[in-house]
Scaffold this motif. Structure first.
Motif, mmCIF file in Angstrom:
data_model
loop_
_atom_site.group_PDB
_atom_site.id
_atom_site.type_symbol
_atom_site.label_atom_id
_atom_site.label_comp_id
_atom_site.label_asym_id
_atom_site.label_seq_id
_atom_site.Cartn_x
_atom_site.Cartn_y
_atom_site.Cartn_z
ATOM 1 N N GLU A 163 0.832 -1.212 0.000
ATOM 2 C CA GLU A 163 0.000 0.000 0.000
ATOM 3 C C GLU A 163 0.864 1.259 0.000
ATOM 4 N N LYS A 164 1.966 1.221 0.775
ATOM 5 C CA LYS A 164 2.752 2.434 1.009
ATOM 6 C C LYS A 164 3.902 2.615 0.026
ATOM 7 N N GLU A 165 4.460 1.514 -0.484
ATOM 8 C CA GLU A 165 5.670 1.616 -1.308
ATOM 9 C C GLU A 165 5.478 0.948 -2.660
ATOM 10 N N LYS A 166 6.332 1.350 -3.604
ATOM 11 C CA LYS A 166 6.474 0.635 -4.864
ATOM 12 C C LYS A 166 7.727 -0.216 -4.711
ATOM 13 N N ILE A 167 7.548 -1.505 -4.578
ATOM 14 C CA ILE A 167 8.661 -2.382 -4.204
ATOM 15 C C ILE A 167 9.147 -3.219 -5.390
ATOM 16 N N SER A 168 10.345 -3.751 -5.227
ATOM 17 C CA SER A 168 10.851 -4.776 -6.148
ATOM 18 C C SER A 168 10.571 -6.141 -5.532
ATOM 19 N N PHE A 169 10.057 -7.056 -6.346
ATOM 20 C CA PHE A 169 9.761 -8.414 -5.889
ATOM 21 C C PHE A 169 10.269 -9.384 -6.950
ATOM 22 N N TYR A 170 10.416 -10.653 -6.577
ATOM 23 C CA TYR A 170 10.913 -11.598 -7.591
ATOM 24 C C TYR A 170 10.180 -12.928 -7.564
ATOM 25 N N ILE A 171 10.218 -13.568 -8.727
ATOM 26 C CA ILE A 171 9.756 -14.946 -8.888
ATOM 27 C C ILE A 171 10.832 -15.681 -9.676
ATOM 28 N N GLY A 172 11.156 -16.891 -9.246
ATOM 29 C CA GLY A 172 12.189 -17.676 -9.905
ATOM 30 C C GLY A 172 11.609 -18.693 -10.877
ATOM 31 N N PHE A 173 12.312 -18.896 -11.982
ATOM 32 C CA PHE A 173 11.903 -19.857 -13.000
ATOM 33 C C PHE A 173 13.123 -20.700 -13.375
ATOM 34 N N ASP A 174 13.114 -21.972 -13.003
ATOM 35 C CA ASP A 174 14.221 -22.854 -13.390
ATOM 36 C C ASP A 174 14.020 -23.312 -14.834
ATOM 37 N N PRO A 175 14.993 -23.095 -15.706
ATOM 38 C CA PRO A 175 14.856 -23.405 -17.136
ATOM 39 C C PRO A 175 15.081 -24.885 -17.431
ATOM 40 N N THR A 176 14.143 -25.722 -16.991
ATOM 41 C CA THR A 176 14.284 -27.167 -17.188
ATOM 42 C C THR A 176 13.781 -27.622 -18.560
ATOM 43 N N ALA A 177 13.188 -26.697 -19.319
ATOM 44 C CA ALA A 177 12.748 -26.983 -20.686
ATOM 45 C C ALA A 177 12.957 -25.712 -21.498
ATOM 46 N N ASP A 178 12.693 -25.784 -22.802
ATOM 47 C CA ASP A 178 12.915 -24.616 -23.645
ATOM 48 C C ASP A 178 11.649 -23.778 -23.807
ATOM 49 N N SER A 179 10.670 -23.976 -22.925
ATOM 50 C CA SER A 179 9.445 -23.179 -22.945
ATOM 51 C C SER A 179 8.816 -23.168 -21.563
ATOM 52 N N LEU A 180 8.184 -22.064 -21.235
ATOM 53 C CA LEU A 180 7.310 -22.019 -20.067
ATOM 54 C C LEU A 180 6.053 -22.834 -20.370
ATOM 55 N N HIS A 181 5.379 -23.308 -19.326
ATOM 56 C CA HIS A 181 4.118 -24.028 -19.522
ATOM 57 C C HIS A 181 3.027 -23.365 -18.692
ATOM 58 N N VAL A 182 1.808 -23.884 -18.770
ATOM 59 C CA VAL A 182 0.694 -23.191 -18.128
ATOM 60 C C VAL A 182 0.819 -23.176 -16.606
ATOM 61 N N GLY A 183 1.574 -24.105 -16.031
ATOM 62 C CA GLY A 183 1.812 -24.049 -14.595
ATOM 63 C C GLY A 183 2.559 -22.784 -14.197
ATOM 64 N N HIS A 184 3.508 -22.341 -15.064
ATOM 65 C CA HIS A 184 4.211 -21.085 -14.817
ATOM 66 C C HIS A 184 3.293 -19.880 -14.978
ATOM 67 N N PHE A 185 2.249 -20.046 -15.791
ATOM 68 C CA PHE A 185 1.463 -18.899 -16.219
ATOM 69 C C PHE A 185 0.707 -18.245 -15.059
ATOM 70 N N VAL A 186 0.370 -19.011 -14.027
ATOM 71 C CA VAL A 186 -0.285 -18.417 -12.856
ATOM 72 C C VAL A 186 0.635 -17.373 -12.227
ATOM 73 N N THR A 187 1.903 -17.712 -12.016
ATOM 74 C CA THR A 187 2.833 -16.761 -11.404
ATOM 75 C C THR A 187 3.130 -15.600 -12.349
ATOM 76 N N VAL A 188 3.162 -15.858 -13.661
ATOM 77 C CA VAL A 188 3.354 -14.775 -14.628
ATOM 78 C C VAL A 188 2.203 -13.770 -14.541
ATOM 79 N N MET A 189 0.968 -14.267 -14.424
ATOM 80 C CA MET A 189 -0.186 -13.374 -14.297
ATOM 81 C C MET A 189 -0.121 -12.580 -12.993
ATOM 82 N N ALA A 190 0.349 -13.206 -11.923
ATOM 83 C CA ALA A 190 0.513 -12.473 -10.662
ATOM 84 C C ALA A 190 1.537 -11.351 -10.831
#
Length: 408
Positions: free
Chosen positions: A28-55
């Motif tokens: 509410e008070k700040e504009k912060i930096s946040f992170y999400i990690g993605f391990d590149p175990t394949a050459d494409s993201l899949h729909v399981g990753h897509f939930v965190t991408v939308m967040a």
């Protein structure tokens, strides 16, 4: 503008937090930096990753800065979370190639212009670590007894947990520390299966800097029965159109269970929640309208509006009995391939509709295959040039899978 915490909560993203009140106040008070990690175990993201991408996208729209952390270092170890066996080791070249693929895909969903978001690779600090120094500076802050209480390790102890994988929590925790030091990153987000690793990072920042950092996990993409979504007979549903065609991608969402439509619309689209409530608060076949909206919106976000329109047109054409509209997955072959005839099982394999001849035989004998609307029940049936109408042949597998073969 509404607090993005409330947006994420209302849409069903948030599963666990380390400090709910403090996180809400911080966002509410700040504009912060946040992170999400993605391990590149394949050459494409899949729909399981897509939930965190939308967040990430919701957070960025609220003015916060995403850091997409690609695991060029952690992928060399492998996260034991949810795995019954040790992950197959990948070469550095494969990992680096996969990271580049992830970067291109992520740019479609998150704006990285003008420092609005960052792409970072943990290979930059993990691959050249001095192991003795790492143990002295980082390892000393982790209790083995406590680590063994976490579910991600307890599940593997009976079958065998390597020391290699046991280090994964330390490495992910060190990621948070590095991002805190480099970019003042205060919040780590991830799937609910990452809770233990996120806690490790939050506590490491506190121990080494006396500062408070935070963690938040999201629900995994599951159906109403609690089973993970994003899997088909042919494997994962990928965001790369070369691995899962826009049409197949559209059809996957068009065919989700009635009970899952509202949840998928909430997590995977930007449609306002009051509108989602309206289009899903229906009975019987009326829910199909919401399914079509879900399929179109998710396909538009991932593949663009043009491909979404093509996929929707193709799906409607097939539903109405047409065979030639839109972007139906297509395989092109030569007339020579059918000069002496091609048996139906070979055709099904060549179009990747079945993984093996035995699976194709089972499918055919059970009446699960049609050619231009006519059922084929003989596994020895031969397809010739004469089988094609205007050089095209439409294969239907089951009720929902279509594939077009063109001969030139």
């Amino acid at each position: 503008m509404r607090n993005v915490y409330d947006v994420l909560l209302e849409r069903g993203f948030i599963e666990q937090t380390t400090h709910e009140k403090e996180i809400r106040e911080l966002l509410e008070k700040e504009k912060i930096s946040f992170y999400i990690g993605f391990d590149p175990t394949a050459d494409s993201l899949h729909v399981g990753h897509f939930v965190t991408v939308m967040a990430m996208a919701h957070m960025q729209q609220a003015g916060h800065r995403p850091i997409a952390l690609f695991g060029g270092g952690t992928a060399m170890i492998g996260d034991p979370t949810g795995k019954s066996d040790m992950r197959k080791m990948m070469t550095v070249e494969t990992i680096d190639h996969n990271v580049e693929c992830f970067k291109k895909q992520m740019s479609r969903f998150i704006s990285f212009d003008d420092d609005k978001a960052l792409m970072v690779n943990n290979a930059d600090w993990l691959r050249d670590l001095n192991y003795i120094e790492f143990l002295r500076d980082i390892g000393v802050h982790f209790s083995v007894n406590r680590m063994l209480t976490f579910e991600c390790y307890k599940q593997r102890l009976e079958r065998g947990l390597t020391f290699l994988e046991f280090n994964y929590m330390l490495m992910q925790s060190y990621d948070f520390l590095e991002l805190y030091r480099r970019y003042n990153c205060k919040l780590q987000l991830g799937g609910n299966d990452q809770w233990a690793n996120i806690l490790g990072g939050v506590e490491l920042v506190r121990k080494l800097h006396g500062d408070q950092s935070f963690g938040m996990t999201f629900s995994l993409l599951t159906n109403s029965e609690g089973k993970k979504m994003g899997k088909t007979e042919n494997g994962a549903v990928w965001l790369d159109p070369e691995k899962t065609s826009p049409y197949d991608f559209y059809q996957y969402w068009r065919n989700v269970g009635d009970a899952d439509v509202k949840r998928c619309l909430s997590l995977l689209t930007f449609i306002p929640m009051d509108e989602i409530e309206t289009i899903t608060n229906v009975e019987g076949a009326a829910i199909n309208t919401a399914k079509e909206r879900l399929a179109f919106e998710v396909t538009k976000i991932v593949h663009g509006e043009e491909e979404a329109v093509k996929a929707q047109t193709a799906a409607k054409a097939l539903f109405m009995g047409g065979a030639h509209g839109g972007s139906i997955p297509t395989t092109e072959m030569s007339q020579a391939d059918f000069a002496e005839g091609m048996d139906i099982l070979t055709l099904l394999q060549n179009t990747k509709l079945v993984p093996s001849r035995s699976e194709g035989r089972r499918l055919v004998t059970q009446g699960g295959v049609k050619l231009d609307g006519t059922a084929v029940t003989d596994p020895a049936a031969m397809i010739t040039v004469d089988s094609f109408k205007e050089n095209e042949l439409l294969i239907q597998k089951g009720k929902k899978v279509f594939h077009k073969v063109i001969i030139a």
